[in-house]
Design an enzyme around this catalytic site. Structure first.
Site, PDB file in Angstrom:
ATOM      1  N   SER A  46       0.822  -1.216   0.000  1.00 43.16           N
ATOM      2  CA  SER A  46       0.000   0.000   0.000  1.00 43.16           C
ATOM      3  C   SER A  46       0.849   1.256   0.000  1.00 43.16           C
ATOM      4  O   SER A  46       0.336   2.351  -0.240  1.00 43.16           O
ATOM      5  CB  SER A  46      -0.894   0.010   1.242  1.00 43.16           C
ATOM      6  OG  SER A  46      -0.103   0.086   2.416  1.00 43.16           O
ATOM      7  N   GLY A  47       2.136   1.109   0.296  1.00 43.57           N
ATOM      8  CA  GLY A  47       2.994   2.267   0.492  1.00 43.57           C
ATOM      9  C   GLY A  47       3.171   2.601   1.960  1.00 43.57           C
ATOM     10  O   GLY A  47       3.954   3.483   2.311  1.00 43.57           O
ATOM     11  N   SER A  71       2.663  -3.085   5.321  1.00 41.14           N
ATOM     12  CA  SER A  71       2.882  -3.972   4.176  1.00 41.14           C
ATOM     13  C   SER A  71       4.356  -4.019   3.786  1.00 41.14           C
ATOM     14  O   SER A  71       4.862  -5.068   3.354  1.00 41.14           O
ATOM     15  CB  SER A  71       2.020  -3.536   2.987  1.00 41.14           C
ATOM     16  OG  SER A  71       2.303  -2.204   2.599  1.00 41.14           O
ATOM     17  N   LEU A 107      -2.135  -2.351  -5.720  1.00 41.55           N
ATOM     18  CA  LEU A 107      -3.443  -2.325  -6.367  1.00 41.55           C
ATOM     19  C   LEU A 107      -3.927  -0.886  -6.481  1.00 41.55           C
ATOM     20  O   LEU A 107      -4.133  -0.209  -5.471  1.00 41.55           O
ATOM     21  CB  LEU A 107      -4.441  -3.162  -5.559  1.00 41.55           C
ATOM     22  CG  LEU A 107      -4.066  -4.630  -5.340  1.00 41.55           C
ATOM     23  CD1 LEU A 107      -5.094  -5.310  -4.451  1.00 41.55           C
ATOM     24  CD2 LEU A 107      -3.948  -5.358  -6.673  1.00 41.55           C
ATOM     25  N   CYS A 140     -13.876  -4.738   0.632  1.00 43.73           N
ATOM     26  CA  CYS A 140     -12.664  -4.525  -0.159  1.00 43.73           C
ATOM     27  C   CYS A 140     -11.665  -5.661   0.043  1.00 43.73           C
ATOM     28  O   CYS A 140     -11.038  -6.124  -0.919  1.00 43.73           O
ATOM     29  CB  CYS A 140     -12.036  -3.190   0.218  1.00 43.73           C
ATOM     30  SG  CYS A 140     -10.535  -2.795  -0.693  1.00 43.73           S
ATOM     31  N   GLY A 180      -0.168  -6.944   5.069  1.00 38.44           N
ATOM     32  CA  GLY A 180       0.297  -6.414   6.342  1.00 38.44           C
ATOM     33  C   GLY A 180      -0.776  -6.363   7.401  1.00 38.44           C
ATOM     34  O   GLY A 180      -0.686  -5.560   8.338  1.00 38.44           O
ATOM     35  N   CYS A 233     -10.559   5.234   2.298  1.00 40.43           N
ATOM     36  CA  CYS A 233      -9.638   5.783   1.301  1.00 40.43           C
ATOM     37  C   CYS A 233     -10.317   6.650   0.250  1.00 40.43           C
ATOM     38  O   CYS A 233      -9.695   7.557  -0.305  1.00 40.43           O
ATOM     39  CB  CYS A 233      -8.850   4.657   0.636  1.00 40.43           C
ATOM     40  SG  CYS A 233      -9.846   3.533  -0.382  1.00 40.43           S
TER      41      CYS A 233
END
Length: 367
Positions: free
Chosen positions: A13-14, A18, A37, A99, A123, A195
């Site tokens: 995810s950045g 994760s 993604l 999700c 993560g 998000c």
């Protein structure tokens, strides 16, 4: 002959979690690939993997190949539309659980198929184990970060190929590992927002997602427990069960939203005591740790993410219009059992399964 390393795709995810998961798997000897993604892109997207310049660490040891997968169209259809439609139906959605099932795990497994990976990893703070011929899901050891509640929709197929490296760690331990791994995300702050909902303002999001919504639903009646009109609301989708603020009514005692009628555009209110119930019906059941029960069984259940697991009896009811249903009977009254949210069942630390709350049943009056 050197044994071939198992290949694993990590959903990146950045963020710090994760990234640490990916580095842990590198250290454990896996051949690690990253997959980011993309879900908030314009256009329809594609399901073709593309190389990404993303790096997670300044150290060469952790320079792993990273790919992107554009799932924007699927995310709009499966998550954003669901979120909108649930509020329009006077229910309170939980987009993260949807999700995880329809976007994250499905996308990771699609990426694994394209890249020939054996396993997928994320993560999340939860644990898996293979016990007595079944892949099982357990709460993370860090109770403040445990995310098992959001993973109840996963099935044996997904869990059989899932690694959750952070399940046995605390958040401070993950931060320490991030620093030791030289991660660029080591000090990155966590986001608690949905998000796709800016500033966590779901009301403004709904107004932008449904043009003309506010004009269509504002001015409906707010009713007291006797059915008397005590005010007018801003629109039924902007309220949820248990809400007190924003009613704009002046009464002798605090009133809370107890029910919402989308057809009549009505918001029903009552005292705090009216929010409590000992039973609720759930639908869309998914069982992980056990086969579907055919007789009443004892367990504990959470009715929201930060809830404590409460003792209950699960009574199977069989197929219904919204899928297989069950009635949950709590030993003690629970507050604000909200349609659309998940009831997740536990046995100790193990997630047995879960379902979607359809509605609370009235409490039996005391004799």
């Amino acid at each position: 002959m050197e044994r071939k390393k198992k290949k694993v795709i990590v959903g990146l995810s950045g963020g710090v979690d994760s990234s640490v998961a990916a580095c842990m798997l590198v250290r454990e000897g896996y051949e690690v690939l990253g997959l980011h993604l993309k879900v908030l892109q314009e256009g329809d997207g594609s399901t073709v993997l593309e190389p990404s310049p993303m790096t997670i660490s300044s150290r060469e040891e952790f320079h792993i190949p990273v790919f992107t997968l554009n799932l924007a169209a699927r995310f709009r259809n499966e998550v954003m539309d669901y979120f909108k439609e649930e509020y329009l139906a006077a229910r309170t959605p939980n987009p993260c659980m949807v999700c995880n099932k329809t976007i994250k795990w499905r996308g990771l497994l699609e990426g694994a198929a394209q890249l020939g990976a054996d396993m997928v990893a994320t993560g999340h703070y939860a644990r898996t184990a293979f016990i007595d011929g079944r892949h099982r899901l357990f709460a993370g050891l860090d109770r403040k970060k445990d995310q098992s509640y959001f993973l109840w929709m996963l099935a044996q197929e997904e869990l059989s190929r899932t690694i959750l490296p952070l399940g046995g760690l605390t958040k401070p331990e993950v931060r320490d590992l991030a620093r030791s791994f030289g991660l660029t995300a080591a000090e990155k702050k966590e986001s608690q927002e949905i998000c796709f909902v800016p500033d966590d303002d779901y009301g403004s999001y709904l107004e932008s997602a449904v043009p003309g919504l506010h004009r269509r639903v504002e001015g409906g009646e707010i009713l007291d427990p006797s059915g008397q009109v005590i005010g007018h609301h801003k629109g039924y989708p902007f309220y949820t069960i248990g809400q007190r603020r924003g009613l704009g009514t002046a009464t002798g005692e605090p009133l809370y939203v107890t029910a919402i009628d989308p057809i009549g555009n009505l918001v029903h209110t009552g005292p705090k005591s009216a929010l409590f119930s000992t039973s609720v019906e759930v639908s869309h059941l998914n069982w992980i740790g056990i086969d579907p029960p055919f007789a009443p069984m004892e367990a504990t259940a959470k009715i929201r993410y930060r809830d404590h697991a409460s003792p209950c009896t699960i009574i199977p009811l069989g197929p219904g219009p919204t899928g297989v249903t069950a009635r949950i009977m709590f030993k003690e009254p629970k507050s604000a059992l909200t349609p659309g949210q998940a009831a997740v069942f536990y046995r100790g630390e193990e997630v047995l399964g879960g379902g979607i709350i359809e509605g609370a049943l009235p409490m039996e009056p005391h004799p």
